[in-house]
Design an enzyme around this catalytic site. Sequence first.
Site, mmCIF file in Angstrom:
data_model
loop_
_atom_site.group_PDB
_atom_site.id
_atom_site.type_symbol
_atom_site.label_atom_id
_atom_site.label_comp_id
_atom_site.label_asym_id
_atom_site.label_seq_id
_atom_site.Cartn_x
_atom_site.Cartn_y
_atom_site.Cartn_z
ATOM 1 N N HIS A 349 19.959 14.089 34.747
ATOM 2 C CA HIS A 349 20.761 13.228 35.626
ATOM 3 C C HIS A 349 20.536 13.430 37.102
ATOM 4 C CE1 HIS A 349 23.587 11.099 32.968
ATOM 5 N NE2 HIS A 349 23.370 12.109 32.147
ATOM 6 N N LYS A 535 32.857 6.171 45.142
ATOM 7 C CA LYS A 535 32.000 7.122 44.453
ATOM 8 C C LYS A 535 32.356 8.508 44.953
ATOM 9 C CE LYS A 535 28.527 4.701 46.128
ATOM 10 N NZ LYS A 535 27.677 4.543 44.960
ATOM 11 N N ARG A 536 31.866 9.550 44.291
ATOM 12 C CA ARG A 536 32.115 10.892 44.783
ATOM 13 C C ARG A 536 31.650 11.030 46.233
ATOM 14 N NH1 ARG A 536 34.259 14.898 41.360
ATOM 15 N NH2 ARG A 536 33.945 16.197 43.189
ATOM 16 N N LYS A 541 25.051 10.466 49.430
ATOM 17 C CA LYS A 541 25.546 9.097 49.206
ATOM 18 C C LYS A 541 25.866 8.391 50.532
ATOM 19 C CE LYS A 541 27.528 10.049 44.578
ATOM 20 N NZ LYS A 541 27.130 8.975 43.647
ATOM 21 N N THR A 643 26.141 3.783 38.787
ATOM 22 C CA THR A 643 26.684 2.788 37.851
ATOM 23 C C THR A 643 27.757 1.931 38.527
ATOM 24 O OG1 THR A 643 28.125 4.520 36.957
ATOM 25 C CG2 THR A 643 26.188 3.911 35.651
ATOM 26 N N LYS A 647 28.837 -2.158 38.007
ATOM 27 C CA LYS A 647 30.189 -2.688 37.816
ATOM 28 C C LYS A 647 30.516 -3.711 38.896
ATOM 29 C CE LYS A 647 31.526 2.012 36.624
ATOM 30 N NZ LYS A 647 32.132 3.213 37.248
HETATM 31 C C1 LIG Z 1 31.524 4.275 37.829
HETATM 32 C C2 LIG Z 1 32.298 5.396 38.373
HETATM 33 C C3 LIG Z 1 31.665 6.401 39.109
HETATM 34 C C4 LIG Z 1 30.186 6.379 39.429
HETATM 35 O O1 LIG Z 1 29.977 5.809 40.706
HETATM 36 P P1 LIG Z 1 28.555 5.889 41.425
HETATM 37 O O2 LIG Z 1 28.697 4.994 42.598
HETATM 38 O O3 LIG Z 1 27.550 5.381 40.445
HETATM 39 O O4 LIG Z 1 28.333 7.304 41.792
HETATM 40 C C5 LIG Z 1 32.429 7.442 39.595
HETATM 41 N N1 LIG Z 1 33.760 7.498 39.372
HETATM 42 C C6 LIG Z 1 34.398 6.544 38.680
HETATM 43 C C7 LIG Z 1 35.867 6.647 38.475
HETATM 44 C C8 LIG Z 1 33.701 5.464 38.152
HETATM 45 O O5 LIG Z 1 34.345 4.528 37.446
#
Ligand SMILES: *Cc1c(COP(=O)(O)O)cnc(C)c1O
Length: 813
Positions: A349, A535-536, A541, A643, A647
């Site tokens: 990952h 995101k985190r 990022k 991801t 979404k």
């Molecule tokens: C989808 C999701 C992530 C992943 O986000 P990235 O932008 O791909 O790092 C992290 N936390 C939650 C709660 C999510 O639903």
Amino acid sequence: MGKVSIQQFKKDFVKEFEQLYAYSYDEGTPREQFLALGEVIRNYYMDNWKQTISDYKTNETKQIFYFSMEFLPGRMLKSNLLNLDVLKTVQDGLKELGLNLDEVSRGEADPALGNGGLGRLASCFMDSIASTGLAGHGNGIRYQYGLFKQKFIDGYQIELPENWLRNGNVWEVRKENKAVIVRFGGQVYLEPDEAGRLYPRYENTQNILAVPYDVPQVGYKNGVVNNLRLWSAEIPYGEEYLFRTEEERDAVNQITEVLYPDDSNYEGRLLRLRQEYFFSSAGVQSVIRYFKILDEDWSLLPDKIGIHINDTHPALVVPELMRILIDEEGLTWNQAWEITKKTISYTNHTILQEAMERWPVDMMAHLLPRIYQIIVEINHRHIEKKLPLYGEELTYRTAIIDHDQIKMANLAIIGSHSINGVAKLHTNILINETLHDFYLMYPNKFNNKTNGITQRRWVQLSNPALTELLDDTIGTDWKCNPEELILLKAHADDKTVLDRLETVKLENKKRFAAYVKKEMGIEIDPTAIFDVQIKRLHAYKRQLLNVLHILERYNRIKDNPDIALPKRVFIFGAKAAPSYHYAKQIIKLINAVAEMVNNDPEIRDLIKVVFVENYGVSLAELIIPAADISEQISLAGKEASGTSNMKLMANGAVTMATMDGATIEIHDAVGKDNIYIFGLKNEEVQKYYQTQSYHSRTIYEGNASVKRVLNMLIDGSIPGIFNEGQDIFDSLVKFNDEYFLLKDFDSYINAQTQADIDFLGRDKWNKMALLNIAHSGPFSSDYTILRYADEIWKIEPQVDDATPIYSKVKPAE
Ligand SMILES: *Cc1c(COP(=O)(O)O)cnc(C)c1O
């Protein structure tokens, strides 16, 4: 389960509630109403659950066990209702009883048993495995406390314990009869039996009981109910006397107490290793117990069982499976090794070096003496076999044990038959750089599986208005075959559809605005651009680049009070790891900038900054349908896949992005006119690294806009920040801006300016949004998982064509 009528459901619910609480349902709290509803729904799937598991056994179906240290499922009520095909029945039934499903649903705790993308991927996969009719189950840890609850105090992140189990968990079933013992510590001696074969004798080990709690994974309208098995650590029955002190008892509970113990000290890291072995060993033991019931030859194990490891956290399944086959089942090393490799597959990952797991040899040898011996032997045989083929230098670079450290990725690669990256670029980087040595040895093990998301949760459940629009416009087949979303393309110039799409988005934005007003007291205009980065929090990022844009925009408005700009709401959601100091400083900065911008009358509401507390799956479900712009702005080459990008696209947000991770594939699908791409490409970043020719200070000195924005961090312009401003400034100017923010600054601002212009042309914008939805089908995790099934696991959907199931169509890679 036959089809339940509204009447029947109402009767079931009212009765269940009264049996649980001895008062009427309308006197209950939403939490009590949820618990009663959960009990009713359990009864609706229990028969299918039992049947699914027993069919697999009867038919000796090959089953996959997906080992993951994290799962981030979100609330399960609505997802279970949707997949059981009773969502509407329950919605209408509750309404007739004077209740609202959404309110009842909020009575469920959101289990935060993961940090972010990795855990959420595991949960999308669980849904997709069941929904495509595959025989696959999850294996993980039942943490008593999930990821911390985030609060902001004076703009700083505060972490509070997340006691998600306080009111129990209706979905889980404790399976005491499936408990196993996991052994830690002590000494191990190899002693010969009568035949002269060496077997281990253990002394002074600490034996912990692993008790499974099974959670159903309901497939979409196909009758399948798979299993997510989460393990909890307990003192073995009858052995309480061995754990006399409070400390000894605490040490047992600690194993499954918290997700991610503080790993800044030795004790914390040791606990994490315990957790990893605990659920790996318990999982392998339970899989082996099942296989033995089949009474087949051991060589058939890989035909009946696959173990997939989500990153290296469960990599100890390699020596654990070897241990069981050799020590307990009497196989030879070579027999066991062939079986182990054929059974296990691995997903990588990350390419960030600091995230590659390593364990000190001492720690492993102490905590898991027998496992350590086996790792030493695997390493020894690997070196011996590869030395003559590849020479010393290359071979030793692939060693599992190196400088008194155990490299878990190396163990996972050597001990498995497949290793995949999670997006095309990521896999290429693994092959050509990070894991190139292994690629030379095992080219056939490497493959790509681009991540995906389930449209069931991320569109059908979180965006019902869009779902209705889609149903009315292109029919309902997309729900079983998301590729059908492409049919929407035919409506790209259909004014009626575009206007309706705009209305849907606006309603979702109003819903989120109401939340922001209620929870944060901030007024936001639903007609503004909702610019979302969720995101985190991590330096790579680049949430900080987003902040620099906000400050630049702020200056533009201050300089020119009459400037014509569309209103923008910058929406952030992010948790920082508790020990990640720099990330926490950026949180403070964002909150300080929000304070400054939101309350400056000269800004005339052209900018609002909203940083929601405690971002998680439930908040994502609220924010994503309301997004206009999806910020995917990591430094190229750093984000493995992402991801949230998928979404957001599926909900009609337009992506603002660097060419990184799966966003490249989003660009390729949607076309360059329907996405905003800016910044360095991976090759360019690599070139700067190689030639060491990036000098951020030169940009700072030479770019007036950059200089002005960065100076704001240190000259008192932003009230409320202290040394955060200086530290962040230093990271960008003095320490040469590791993630190239200043290099990408101009092209980012230009892309944002173009988005401002496009947003004002409503038809153009709506068309872009529509085309993003139309091209989001290939990013369904259903397809991703069918590729895992076909190419790695060698299994096929089990449901027959008569049931209204998922289409087996697979799009081309
Ligand atoms: C989808 C999701 C992530 C992943 O986000 P990235 O932008 O791909 O790092 C992290 N936390 C939650 C709660 C999510 O639903």
